[in-house]
Write an enzyme that holds these catalytic residues in place. Structure first.
Site, PDB file in Angstrom:
ATOM      1  N   GLU A 119       6.176  -3.603  -5.425  1.00  0.00           N
ATOM      2  CA  GLU A 119       5.808  -3.822  -4.128  1.00  0.00           C
ATOM      3  C   GLU A 119       5.148  -2.393  -3.442  1.00  0.00           C
ATOM      4  O   GLU A 119       4.232  -2.239  -3.056  1.00  0.00           O
ATOM      5  CB  GLU A 119       6.703  -4.321  -3.233  1.00  0.00           C
ATOM      6  CG  GLU A 119       7.216  -5.895  -3.379  1.00  0.00           C
ATOM      7  CD  GLU A 119       8.458  -5.998  -2.671  1.00  0.00           C
ATOM      8  OE1 GLU A 119       8.111  -6.346  -1.474  1.00  0.00           O
ATOM      9  OE2 GLU A 119       9.561  -5.884  -3.129  1.00  0.00           O
ATOM     10  N   THR A 125      -7.409 -18.972 -13.077  1.00  0.00           N
ATOM     11  CA  THR A 125      -8.567 -18.543 -12.092  1.00  0.00           C
ATOM     12  C   THR A 125      -8.200 -19.149 -10.719  1.00  0.00           C
ATOM     13  O   THR A 125      -7.620 -20.261 -10.683  1.00  0.00           O
ATOM     14  CB  THR A 125      -9.789 -18.912 -12.797  1.00  0.00           C
ATOM     15  OG1 THR A 125      -9.760 -20.370 -12.560  1.00  0.00           O
ATOM     16  CG2 THR A 125     -10.324 -18.455 -14.119  1.00  0.00           C
ATOM     17  N   HIS A 126      -8.502 -18.361  -9.734  1.00  0.00           N
ATOM     18  CA  HIS A 126      -8.251 -19.034  -8.525  1.00  0.00           C
ATOM     19  C   HIS A 126      -6.528 -19.158  -8.300  1.00  0.00           C
ATOM     20  O   HIS A 126      -6.331 -20.047  -7.392  1.00  0.00           O
ATOM     21  CB  HIS A 126      -8.912 -20.335  -8.070  1.00  0.00           C
ATOM     22  CG  HIS A 126     -10.335 -20.151  -8.359  1.00  0.00           C
ATOM     23  ND1 HIS A 126     -11.408 -19.573  -7.487  1.00  0.00           N
ATOM     24  CD2 HIS A 126     -10.934 -20.270  -9.465  1.00  0.00           C
ATOM     25  CE1 HIS A 126     -12.573 -19.970  -7.993  1.00  0.00           C
ATOM     26  NE2 HIS A 126     -12.408 -20.113  -9.307  1.00  0.00           N
ATOM     27  N   ASN A 139      15.132  -7.731  -5.247  1.00  0.00           N
ATOM     28  CA  ASN A 139      13.653  -7.521  -4.710  1.00  0.00           C
ATOM     29  C   ASN A 139      12.797  -6.692  -5.701  1.00  0.00           C
ATOM     30  O   ASN A 139      13.425  -5.584  -6.064  1.00  0.00           O
ATOM     31  CB  ASN A 139      13.811  -6.992  -3.294  1.00  0.00           C
ATOM     32  CG  ASN A 139      14.571  -7.741  -2.346  1.00  0.00           C
ATOM     33  OD1 ASN A 139      14.199  -9.324  -2.697  1.00  0.00           O
ATOM     34  ND2 ASN A 139      15.086  -7.452  -1.242  1.00  0.00           N
ATOM     35  N   GLN A 163     -11.723  22.598   4.701  1.00  0.00           N
ATOM     36  CA  GLN A 163     -10.282  22.891   4.374  1.00  0.00           C
ATOM     37  C   GLN A 163      -9.500  21.554   4.424  1.00  0.00           C
ATOM     38  O   GLN A 163      -8.452  21.272   3.866  1.00  0.00           O
ATOM     39  CB  GLN A 163      -9.871  23.786   5.415  1.00  0.00           C
ATOM     40  CG  GLN A 163      -8.110  24.029   5.140  1.00  0.00           C
ATOM     41  CD  GLN A 163      -7.925  25.235   6.138  1.00  0.00           C
ATOM     42  OE1 GLN A 163      -8.431  26.261   6.107  1.00  0.00           O
ATOM     43  NE2 GLN A 163      -6.985  24.993   7.109  1.00  0.00           N
ATOM     44  N   LYS A 199      20.084 -11.370  -2.809  1.00  0.00           N
ATOM     45  CA  LYS A 199      18.603 -10.975  -3.449  1.00  0.00           C
ATOM     46  C   LYS A 199      18.526  -9.998  -4.429  1.00  0.00           C
ATOM     47  O   LYS A 199      19.366  -9.104  -4.696  1.00  0.00           O
ATOM     48  CB  LYS A 199      17.984 -10.536  -1.898  1.00  0.00           C
ATOM     49  CG  LYS A 199      17.815 -11.433  -0.998  1.00  0.00           C
ATOM     50  CD  LYS A 199      16.629 -12.293  -1.082  1.00  0.00           C
ATOM     51  CE  LYS A 199      15.286 -11.809  -1.498  1.00  0.00           C
ATOM     52  NZ  LYS A 199      14.778 -11.449  -0.300  1.00  0.00           N
ATOM     53  N   SER A 254      19.202  -6.686  -0.863  1.00  0.00           N
ATOM     54  CA  SER A 254      19.191  -6.803   0.641  1.00  0.00           C
ATOM     55  C   SER A 254      20.493  -6.255   1.132  1.00  0.00           C
ATOM     56  O   SER A 254      21.550  -6.766   0.650  1.00  0.00           O
ATOM     57  CB  SER A 254      18.853  -8.166   0.926  1.00  0.00           C
ATOM     58  OG  SER A 254      19.244  -8.435   2.219  1.00  0.00           O
ATOM     59  N   LYS A 287      -8.249  19.353   1.042  1.00  0.00           N
ATOM     60  CA  LYS A 287      -7.036  19.556   0.003  1.00  0.00           C
ATOM     61  C   LYS A 287      -6.000  18.478   0.168  1.00  0.00           C
ATOM     62  O   LYS A 287      -5.515  17.823  -0.637  1.00  0.00           O
ATOM     63  CB  LYS A 287      -6.509  20.719   0.318  1.00  0.00           C
ATOM     64  CG  LYS A 287      -7.330  21.852  -0.413  1.00  0.00           C
ATOM     65  CD  LYS A 287      -6.938  23.170   0.232  1.00  0.00           C
ATOM     66  CE  LYS A 287      -8.057  24.063  -0.075  1.00  0.00           C
ATOM     67  NZ  LYS A 287      -9.257  23.770   0.763  1.00  0.00           N
ATOM     68  N   SER A 316      -3.421  26.946   6.593  1.00  0.00           N
ATOM     69  CA  SER A 316      -3.397  25.821   5.465  1.00  0.00           C
ATOM     70  C   SER A 316      -2.361  26.196   4.271  1.00  0.00           C
ATOM     71  O   SER A 316      -2.179  25.692   3.491  1.00  0.00           O
ATOM     72  CB  SER A 316      -4.809  25.596   5.002  1.00  0.00           C
ATOM     73  OG  SER A 316      -5.087  26.990   4.317  1.00  0.00           O
TER      74      SER A 316
HETATM   75  N1  ARG Z   1      -8.560  27.930   3.392  1.00  0.00           N
HETATM   76  C1  ARG Z   1     -10.152  27.797   3.460  1.00  0.00           C
HETATM   77  C2  ARG Z   1     -10.433  26.530   2.741  1.00  0.00           C
HETATM   78  O1  ARG Z   1      -9.481  25.787   2.182  1.00  0.00           O
HETATM   79  C3  ARG Z   1     -10.510  28.814   2.426  1.00  0.00           C
HETATM   80  C4  ARG Z   1     -11.932  29.157   2.714  1.00  0.00           C
HETATM   81  C5  ARG Z   1     -11.943  29.722   4.085  1.00  0.00           C
HETATM   82  N2  ARG Z   1     -13.383  30.381   4.159  1.00  0.00           N
HETATM   83  C6  ARG Z   1     -13.707  30.847   5.297  1.00  0.00           C
HETATM   84  N3  ARG Z   1     -14.787  31.524   5.480  1.00  0.00           N
HETATM   85  N4  ARG Z   1     -12.859  30.624   6.350  1.00  0.00           N
HETATM   86  O2  ARG Z   1     -11.339  25.999   2.926  1.00  0.00           O
END
Ligand code: ARG
Length: 464
Positions: free
Chosen positions: A296, A161-162, A291, A328, A289, A283, A331, A29
């Site tokens: 958008e 409205t509408h 735009n 994980q 055009k 365009s 994120k 990660s």
């Molecule tokens: N990269 C992990 C996460 O984002 C960190 C925690 C991992 N913990 C573990 N015991 N593998 O959740």
């Protein structure tokens, strides 16, 4: 201690095989959680100080750790740090590099800590900053709406409205509606911050720690207002992220609603507003055009922001206690919403300053469509006619106008009196767009006096 031959991971003690390359790539990660490095280092700093305070580190070891962390922080900031995906995540990349820099002292940093409470801490620190950043951007956006409301004070337009012309309103009233939406968005983030601002560190992997730690000290060091009450909850709780993503969802939806209005209003059909060229594109085939791509795109990006909320809720569904690696996956949706919403807000702030409304066209649009029919009904109510009867009388007058190709304002007093004998000369003031707007003086209404009060309050609240 001699490392076993099979693996060189920080957790490798019991392993006899290297991680399969596919598993290593799949689980890494660091390519996205590297964004947390400042928070990870801030957390480690506070944790190390606490370990020194309770005697788990010597003063010299603390100095070494703090020095190493400072070096690592500046290496990452200057892009000279070498990230290793075989070390999975930002936490182990930093820890392993620290050990390489300062040796044994570095190996003590993870005392009384797990990556499970560490990652929860990092995300809380990160979202604390990002929530404040979004709140500041929302305030900038509100200032933009307030500036437009001030500039165009007195300009009348149809309220819808509408998407049918309904009653005339002040353009400033319409614009200040968005001021209110973004006020609630700020309040929502401030509310979310209360739940974000709780320290999870000290929960260990899930069960707490047997070592002497001082959680209140760490909370004070990092500016948290509370410490988590249950270690199992603390390592698996992602509610604060769901709340944050929901708040982001609404911000983007509000931006999207205004974007939709800009797209409509900038069309030749409406022609209510001109968007500055610097926010439009042409365009590649149609030379005429221009735009409205920015609104958008803001409208289009609501798909991913709403999707990010659904993604995280789905990750959490059915997770047994406590930490699971599924987490994980929290994120990337959060990072994507932070990026998308903050960029959309920043673009919209600039876009607002490049809008010019067509006053005449807005006014002209109020002259058709029987837009003051409700005023006529309310006039009859003031003449003591029950509202339902008044509604029916005006309905008949409108039907007469439609059949004869006229507006209510085109009718003579005699024509109007056919529908009700109660109608007198002052009706023409009632039927005028200006009379209609200025009669709606109740607080929250569109009369110039009411809108001016709202505008002044908004300016005061924004510190203008
Ligand atoms: N990269 C992990 C996460 O984002 C960190 C925690 C991992 N913990 C573990 N015991 N593998 O959740």
């Amino acid at each position: 201690m001699k490392k076993k031959a099979g693996t060189d991971k920080p957790w490798g003690g019991r392993f006899t095989e290297k991680t399969a390359p596919a598993a290593e790539t799949f689980s890494a990660s660091v390519h996205f959680d590297m964004r947390l490095y400042r928070y990870d280092i801030a957390g480690s700093r506070a944790h190390a100080k606490m370990l020194a305070k309770t005697g788990l580190l010597s003063g010299a070891e603390l100095e070494q750790i703090l020095g190493g962390l400072m070096e690592i922080e500046s290496e990452i900031a200057s892009n000279t740090f070498v990230f290793r995906s075989e070390l999975e995540d930002i936490h182990m990349n930093i820890e392993k590099t620290l050990v390489e820099k300062v040796g044994q002292a570095g190996e003590k940093l993870h005392t009384a800590r797990s990556r499970n409470d560490q990652v929860a801490l990092d995300m809380r620190l990160y979202l604390r900053d990002e929530s404040q950043h979004l709140i500041a951007l929302l305030a900038d956006l509100q200032k933009g709406f307030v500036a437009l409301a001030r500039e165009y004070m007195g300009v009348m337009m149809p309220g819808y409205t509408h998407l049918q012309r309904a009653q005339p309103v002040l353009l400033s009233h319409h614009l200040l509606a968005y001021y209110e939406m973004f006020s609630r968005d700020k309040a929502r983030l401030n509310d979310c911050l209360k739940r974000i601002n709780v320290l999870p560190l000290g929960s260990g992997a899930l069960a707490g720690t047997s070592l002497p730690i001082d959680r209140d000290f760490v909370a004070r060091e990092l500016g948290f207002t509370a410490v988590s009450a249950n270690s199992m909850d603390a390592v698996s709780d992602r509610d604060f992220m769901v709340e944050f993503l929901a708040a982001c969802g609404l911000i983007q939806i509000h931006l999207s609603r205004f974007s939709e209005e800009l797209v409509l209003w900038a069309s030749q059909e409406f022609n209510f507003v001109e968007i500055a060229d610097r926010f439009c594109t042409g365009s590649s085939i149609m030379p005429q055009k221009k735009n409205p791509d920015m609104p958008e795109l803001i409208r289009g990006k609501s798909g991913r922001v709403v999707g990010n909320l659904m993604a995280l809720l789905t990750v959490l569904k059915g997770l047994p206690m406590s930490y699971n690696r599924d987490l994980q996956e929290d994120k990337e949706p959060v990072f994507d919403s932070v990026d998308t919403v903050s960029q959309s807000l920043a673009v919209m702030v600039e876009l607002l300053s490049g809008l010019s409304f067509n006053r005449e066209i807005l006014l002209h649009a109020t002259q058709e469509g029987f837009i003051t029919a409700t005023d006529l009904a309310e006039y009859l109510v003031r003449k003591n006619i029950p509202f339902r009867q008044a509604h029916a009388i005006v309905g008949q007058a409108v039907a007469y106008c439609i059949a004869n190709g006229k507006e209510l304002t085109d009718l003579t007093l005699e024509e109007l009196q056919v529908f009700s004998a109660a109608i007198a000369e002052e009706v023409f003031e009632v039927l005028s767009v200006e009379g209609s707007v200025n009669s709606r003086t109740a607080s929250g209404g569109t009369a110039g006096t009411a809108v001016m009060l709202a505008l002044e309050k908004a300016e005061t609240d924004l510190g203008i």
